[in-house]
Design a protein around this motif. Sequence first.
Motif, mmCIF file in Angstrom:
data_model
loop_
_atom_site.group_PDB
_atom_site.id
_atom_site.type_symbol
_atom_site.label_atom_id
_atom_site.label_comp_id
_atom_site.label_asym_id
_atom_site.label_seq_id
_atom_site.Cartn_x
_atom_site.Cartn_y
_atom_site.Cartn_z
ATOM 1 N N PRO A 5 0.800 -1.233 0.000
ATOM 2 C CA PRO A 5 0.000 0.000 0.000
ATOM 3 C C PRO A 5 0.829 1.278 0.000
ATOM 4 O O PRO A 5 0.419 2.269 -0.599
ATOM 5 C CB PRO A 5 -0.824 -0.136 1.285
ATOM 6 C CG PRO A 5 -1.021 -1.604 1.439
ATOM 7 C CD PRO A 5 0.295 -2.196 1.015
ATOM 8 N N LEU A 6 2.006 1.277 0.653
ATOM 9 C CA LEU A 6 2.844 2.462 0.649
ATOM 10 C C LEU A 6 3.691 2.594 -0.614
ATOM 11 O O LEU A 6 4.201 3.671 -0.914
ATOM 12 C CB LEU A 6 3.762 2.468 1.872
ATOM 13 C CG LEU A 6 3.093 2.765 3.213
ATOM 14 C CD1 LEU A 6 4.131 2.820 4.321
ATOM 15 C CD2 LEU A 6 2.309 4.071 3.163
ATOM 16 N N SER A 7 3.823 1.499 -1.340
ATOM 17 C CA SER A 7 4.606 1.513 -2.576
ATOM 18 C C SER A 7 3.950 0.567 -3.578
ATOM 19 O O SER A 7 4.418 -0.552 -3.791
ATOM 20 C CB SER A 7 6.056 1.083 -2.298
ATOM 21 O OG SER A 7 6.813 1.091 -3.490
ATOM 22 N N PRO A 8 2.847 0.989 -4.190
ATOM 23 C CA PRO A 8 2.086 0.098 -5.076
ATOM 24 C C PRO A 8 2.727 -0.037 -6.463
ATOM 25 O O PRO A 8 2.194 0.415 -7.486
ATOM 26 C CB PRO A 8 0.718 0.773 -5.147
ATOM 27 C CG PRO A 8 1.005 2.218 -4.927
ATOM 28 C CD PRO A 8 2.175 2.283 -3.996
ATOM 29 N N LYS A 9 3.871 -0.684 -6.479
ATOM 30 C CA LYS A 9 4.644 -0.835 -7.701
ATOM 31 C C LYS A 9 3.965 -1.819 -8.655
ATOM 32 O O LYS A 9 3.665 -2.958 -8.290
ATOM 33 C CB LYS A 9 6.056 -1.329 -7.360
ATOM 34 C CG LYS A 9 6.922 -1.695 -8.566
ATOM 35 C CD LYS A 9 7.186 -0.495 -9.458
ATOM 36 C CE LYS A 9 8.071 -0.865 -10.642
ATOM 37 N NZ LYS A 9 8.253 0.282 -11.564
ATOM 38 N N LEU A 10 3.764 -1.394 -9.898
ATOM 39 C CA LEU A 10 3.202 -2.255 -10.944
ATOM 40 C C LEU A 10 4.183 -2.343 -12.107
ATOM 41 O O LEU A 10 4.806 -1.351 -12.483
ATOM 42 C CB LEU A 10 1.866 -1.689 -11.436
ATOM 43 C CG LEU A 10 0.749 -1.554 -10.400
ATOM 44 C CD1 LEU A 10 -0.477 -0.903 -11.030
ATOM 45 C CD2 LEU A 10 0.392 -2.906 -9.797
ATOM 46 N N TYR A 11 4.303 -3.533 -12.651
ATOM 47 C CA TYR A 11 5.186 -3.775 -13.795
ATOM 48 C C TYR A 11 4.364 -4.002 -15.062
ATOM 49 O O TYR A 11 3.280 -4.604 -15.018
ATOM 50 C CB TYR A 11 6.049 -5.011 -13.551
ATOM 51 C CG TYR A 11 7.154 -4.822 -12.543
ATOM 52 C CD1 TYR A 11 8.421 -4.417 -12.939
ATOM 53 C CD2 TYR A 11 6.929 -5.052 -11.187
ATOM 54 C CE1 TYR A 11 9.441 -4.249 -12.014
ATOM 55 C CE2 TYR A 11 7.935 -4.890 -10.256
ATOM 56 C CZ TYR A 11 9.191 -4.481 -10.678
ATOM 57 O OH TYR A 11 10.204 -4.321 -9.747
ATOM 58 N N ALA A 12 4.888 -3.537 -16.187
ATOM 59 C CA ALA A 12 4.303 -3.862 -17.487
ATOM 60 C C ALA A 12 4.684 -5.295 -17.830
ATOM 61 O O ALA A 12 5.870 -5.619 -17.959
ATOM 62 C CB ALA A 12 4.813 -2.903 -18.555
ATOM 63 N N VAL A 13 3.696 -6.155 -17.941
ATOM 64 C CA VAL A 13 3.901 -7.576 -18.223
ATOM 65 C C VAL A 13 3.241 -7.883 -19.560
ATOM 66 O O VAL A 13 2.103 -7.468 -19.816
ATOM 67 C CB VAL A 13 3.280 -8.461 -17.122
ATOM 68 C CG1 VAL A 13 3.437 -9.935 -17.457
ATOM 69 C CG2 VAL A 13 3.912 -8.141 -15.767
ATOM 70 N N SER A 14 3.942 -8.585 -20.434
ATOM 71 C CA SER A 14 3.369 -8.928 -21.738
ATOM 72 C C SER A 14 3.615 -10.383 -22.093
ATOM 73 O O SER A 14 4.607 -10.984 -21.672
ATOM 74 C CB SER A 14 3.936 -8.029 -22.834
ATOM 75 O OG SER A 14 5.307 -8.326 -23.066
ATOM 76 N N PHE A 15 2.669 -10.930 -22.868
ATOM 77 C CA PHE A 15 2.817 -12.247 -23.492
ATOM 78 C C PHE A 15 2.658 -12.056 -24.993
ATOM 79 O O PHE A 15 1.733 -11.369 -25.446
ATOM 80 C CB PHE A 15 1.741 -13.219 -23.001
ATOM 81 C CG PHE A 15 1.951 -13.724 -21.601
ATOM 82 C CD1 PHE A 15 2.774 -14.816 -21.354
ATOM 83 C CD2 PHE A 15 1.302 -13.127 -20.537
ATOM 84 C CE1 PHE A 15 2.950 -15.295 -20.067
ATOM 85 C CE2 PHE A 15 1.473 -13.596 -19.248
ATOM 86 C CZ PHE A 15 2.300 -14.684 -19.003
ATOM 87 N N SER A 16 3.551 -12.671 -25.768
ATOM 88 C CA SER A 16 3.485 -12.584 -27.229
ATOM 89 C C SER A 16 3.563 -13.983 -27.815
ATOM 90 O O SER A 16 4.370 -14.808 -27.363
ATOM 91 C CB SER A 16 4.643 -11.745 -27.785
ATOM 92 O OG SER A 16 4.627 -10.446 -27.235
ATOM 93 N N ASN A 17 2.725 -14.243 -28.812
ATOM 94 C CA ASN A 17 2.744 -15.560 -29.457
ATOM 95 C C ASN A 17 2.955 -15.470 -30.958
ATOM 96 O O ASN A 17 2.700 -16.427 -31.691
ATOM 97 C CB ASN A 17 1.456 -16.321 -29.170
ATOM 98 C CG ASN A 17 0.236 -15.719 -29.843
ATOM 99 O OD1 ASN A 17 0.246 -14.533 -30.169
ATOM 100 N ND2 ASN A 17 -0.795 -16.522 -30.059
ATOM 101 N N GLY A 18 3.388 -14.330 -31.442
ATOM 102 C CA GLY A 18 3.642 -14.180 -32.881
ATOM 103 C C GLY A 18 2.493 -13.514 -33.610
ATOM 104 O O GLY A 18 2.711 -12.789 -34.593
ATOM 105 N N THR A 19 1.254 -13.745 -33.148
ATOM 106 C CA THR A 19 0.102 -13.123 -33.798
ATOM 107 C C THR A 19 -0.486 -11.978 -32.968
ATOM 108 O O THR A 19 -1.247 -11.164 -33.489
ATOM 109 C CB THR A 19 -1.009 -14.165 -34.052
ATOM 110 O OG1 THR A 19 -1.390 -14.761 -32.806
ATOM 111 C CG2 THR A 19 -0.525 -15.236 -35.010
ATOM 112 N N GLU A 20 -0.156 -11.936 -31.681
ATOM 113 C CA GLU A 20 -0.648 -10.844 -30.845
ATOM 114 C C GLU A 20 0.249 -10.689 -29.629
ATOM 115 O O GLU A 20 0.984 -11.609 -29.247
ATOM 116 C CB GLU A 20 -2.093 -11.084 -30.394
ATOM 117 C CG GLU A 20 -2.232 -12.228 -29.408
ATOM 118 C CD GLU A 20 -3.605 -12.259 -28.733
ATOM 119 O OE1 GLU A 20 -4.372 -11.282 -28.858
ATOM 120 O OE2 GLU A 20 -3.897 -13.273 -28.073
#
Length: 624
Positions: A291-306
């Motif tokens: 709650p004092l440091s609500p760190k969020l990371y950009a997470v991605s999944f790629s399969n070649g078509t999206e």
Amino acid sequence: MTNPNPMKMLLLALVLSVAGICTGSSAHAQTSLIQNAPGHRVLSLNGSWNYIIDPYENGFYDYRREAFDKSASGKGGYYDNQKPSNAQETELIEYDFDHSPALQIPGDWNSQDPKLLYYEGTVWFKKSFTLVPKAGKRYFLYFGAINYESHIYLNGKKLGMHKGGFTPIQYDITSQLSATGDNFVVVKADNTRHAEEVPTINTDWWNYGGITRDVFVAETPETFIVDFKVQLAKNDPTKLMGYVQLDGAGKASQTVTLNIAEAGIKQTLKTDADGHAAFSLPAKKLKLWSPLSPKLYAVSFSNGTETVQDRIGFRTIQTQGQDILLNGKSIFMRGISIHDENPLIPGRARSEGDLRMLLTWAKELGCNYVRLAHYPHNETMLKLADEMGLLVWAEVPVYWTIAWQNPATYQNAEIQLSDLISMGKNRASVVVWSVGNETPLSDPRLKFMTSLVKKARALDDTRLIAAALELHRTPDFVIHVDDQLGEFLDLTSFNEYVGWYWGGSPSEISKYKFDIKYNKPVVISEFGGDALAGYHGTAETRWSEEYQESLYVNQIKLLSTIQGLRGMTPWILADFRATRRQHPVYQNGFNRKGLISSTGVKKKAFYVLQEYYRQQAAKYDTGK
């Protein structure tokens, strides 16, 4: 081959019905919910929808009470959206969506049309839209929520039926879209209460009807990423675990790349024959969410078509004796209960702005925690809690008197729980799955509830499992907490209303003491009392702000005597509509236990709790 067991076949039909699957030949099964569905390319269907009020269900049944969509032709219902076929309009058609009034979607019907304020029954909705399907693409019609039973049709053909007023509904409509791009969707929404449903007939919140959350069509490749989970392993901040799931004909033996660029994590995965790929990776460089440091990371999944993206935080949550440990550190959960309702409308929250307002109020109160009662809230609410640094208790509407021995009722509850966990499993904010609230003691109830607990643990073993337990009082002013369900849970949570429903005035609260059976963290899920904002009197004057203020002062003193007290979510952040609340002066259709009024005014008790939370924040540090 043995003959099928008729009882088993009947039970299967019931289960399929509850799951949102119609067994008729014209219907399609609801496909697995797309994880982070709004993150795909979408065509929004929000906005103006025409509607027809249909208390006799003329648009669904003929005069013999036979469903039109189960007839040989499948025709005759309002879902056909009929128009005269000749200029003279000689055909008898007794409805017309295009000349019917409109409501804004998302939005309940009760707060938009005065004649529907108390209405319970069927309302039909129709929306026309233009979408020309592209080769090599799939299309999914997605509803965030429809209360309660919905029958959904596209271009006159039935997609399916769904039960549950607070969980998403989704159908693959690729094959049913018009090649010309001219399409229409019709929804039969019915909020009638039934004893065997979840929730049951008796609740203490307004039974808002309609399409209450976002509607859109999501576009995907033929083979696409339908589901994923990325979270820290149970009680292990050094290990990242999860999976990715593909859907479509080409899902087997596909390469999928997981990427968390900021943390230097990139991993190539290979799907199995079912399109599934699990992973377990080192997570040493991740900064933990709190709650004092609500760190969020950009997470991605790629399969070649999206490429599918999400913003995800990482943290651990566990109990140790009477402590709750967030990222290995003891915390006090400074919370408040919240309904999915904007008191200023009043009505169901309709937008991100409504939801952000509620959570901003909670932050101003000093909260690091919210209880989203008494049903699954909007997925956007969970994402905002991630962003704003608020821990979340998420709940299913197993509330009060459920039909404990009805197999279909249990399947309904389990499916709603499964959908809730699917929707929230990647949200760092969600730390508690609650399987119910104030359910009366019995052996069938215990079997029902413990089965839900087992299901929750099977789906997600990285979060705490809880429920608002039953308790009882004895004449010697002892509150006994010994509900057998507590043996199976991670928290000892219960609702107590000393000073309001029992125990006399606030000054008498000090007479009480607790006898708690379980050596677990205690999180009080509810306490409180009503106050009409602007009505003043003494600390003994019911309904006054001073009474509620005194109640909070004395409740905090009482609760502070509990050795294992590690949090609370008083009832409730804001006044909300409740049909049960009929006092013409002080309630007028509202539960007035809110710390904030239905006009947004903070009552005196708000500041009592705010000061207590300030003191607790000084004792605990969730940021290290």
